[in-house]
Design a protein around this motif. Structure first.
Motif, mmCIF file in Angstrom:
data_model
loop_
_atom_site.group_PDB
_atom_site.id
_atom_site.type_symbol
_atom_site.label_atom_id
_atom_site.label_comp_id
_atom_site.label_asym_id
_atom_site.label_seq_id
_atom_site.Cartn_x
_atom_site.Cartn_y
_atom_site.Cartn_z
ATOM 1 N N THR A 15 0.799 -1.377 -0.123
ATOM 2 C CA THR A 15 0.511 0.176 0.092
ATOM 3 C C THR A 15 1.081 1.111 -0.554
ATOM 4 O O THR A 15 0.681 1.788 -0.634
ATOM 5 C CB THR A 15 -1.048 0.308 1.170
ATOM 6 N N SER A 18 2.670 1.241 -3.433
ATOM 7 C CA SER A 18 2.540 1.885 -4.544
ATOM 8 C C SER A 18 1.538 3.244 -4.434
ATOM 9 O O SER A 18 1.860 3.924 -5.499
ATOM 10 C CB SER A 18 1.018 1.141 -4.654
ATOM 11 N N ALA A 19 1.073 3.942 -3.167
ATOM 12 C CA ALA A 19 0.780 4.760 -3.222
ATOM 13 C C ALA A 19 2.409 5.284 -3.337
ATOM 14 O O ALA A 19 1.838 6.677 -4.095
ATOM 15 C CB ALA A 19 0.331 5.484 -2.325
ATOM 16 N N LYS A 22 2.501 6.485 -7.555
ATOM 17 C CA LYS A 22 1.500 6.720 -7.633
ATOM 18 C C LYS A 22 2.151 8.420 -7.247
ATOM 19 O O LYS A 22 1.923 9.385 -8.592
ATOM 20 C CB LYS A 22 0.389 7.316 -7.002
ATOM 21 N N CYS A 23 2.195 9.218 -6.832
ATOM 22 C CA CYS A 23 2.607 9.748 -6.320
ATOM 23 C C CYS A 23 4.102 10.488 -7.398
ATOM 24 O O CYS A 23 4.016 11.706 -7.724
ATOM 25 C CB CYS A 23 3.825 10.177 -4.856
ATOM 26 N N LYS A 26 2.210 10.895 -10.400
ATOM 27 C CA LYS A 26 2.718 11.879 -11.093
ATOM 28 C C LYS A 26 3.075 12.947 -11.010
ATOM 29 O O LYS A 26 2.198 14.472 -11.504
ATOM 30 C CB LYS A 26 1.078 12.590 -9.807
ATOM 31 N N THR A 72 0.438 13.297 1.863
ATOM 32 C CA THR A 72 0.620 13.205 0.458
ATOM 33 C C THR A 72 0.103 11.337 0.531
ATOM 34 O O THR A 72 -0.585 11.198 -0.811
ATOM 35 C CB THR A 72 1.752 13.787 -0.576
ATOM 36 N N GLU A 75 -3.740 10.454 0.307
ATOM 37 C CA GLU A 75 -4.124 10.173 -0.547
ATOM 38 C C GLU A 75 -4.341 8.992 -1.865
ATOM 39 O O GLU A 75 -5.068 9.429 -2.649
ATOM 40 C CB GLU A 75 -3.811 11.769 -1.825
ATOM 41 N N TYR A 76 -3.290 8.296 -1.570
ATOM 42 C CA TYR A 76 -3.005 7.836 -3.260
ATOM 43 C C TYR A 76 -3.891 5.517 -2.678
ATOM 44 O O TYR A 76 -3.117 5.054 -3.366
ATOM 45 C CB TYR A 76 -2.070 7.396 -3.719
ATOM 46 N N ASP A 78 -4.936 2.687 -1.493
ATOM 47 C CA ASP A 78 -6.247 1.615 -2.130
ATOM 48 C C ASP A 78 -5.983 0.430 -1.174
ATOM 49 O O ASP A 78 -5.346 -0.041 -0.787
ATOM 50 C CB ASP A 78 -5.618 1.345 -3.413
#
Length: 99
Positions: A15, A18-19, A22-23, A26, A72, A75-76, A78
């Motif tokens: 988790t 993965s976050a 994604k950061c 982006k 931060t 926010e990502y 899941d």
């Protein structure tokens, strides 16, 4: 260590990673290798079932405050198909997970 404990720790690690990925995708985090972090069972159970210090360990590499990094990342998060029920950010940037 029991299989369930190992599975939950792996879910938490995935988790977080993965976050972070994604950061990076982006453009929120720079593309670089981040240091290892710890997943521990807190002695005070009000601090969750597991506590993660990733935001504090990554603060220097990401040139940002640990709490901001934790917010931060959050926010990502899941939690689909995991044992994780919820999380909270505590103190300077610990991320506490509840199963």
């Amino acid at each position: 260590m029991s299989q369930i404990v190992t599975k939950v720790k792996n879910e938490i690690k995935e988790t977080i990673l993965s976050a972070a990925a994604k950061c990076t995708e982006k453009g929120v985090f720079p593309a670089e290798t981040l240091p290892e972090f710890n997943i521990e069972i807190p002695s005070d159970r009000s601090h969750g079932d597991y506590a993660v210090n990733a935001a504090m360990v990554w603060a220097k590499s990401l040139h940002n405050a640990p709490r901001k990094i934790a917010e931060t990342l959050a926010e990502y998060f899941d939690f689909a198909d995991t044992y994780i029920d919820r999380f909270e950010i505590a103190g300077p940037g610990f991320i506490n997970f509840f199963i």
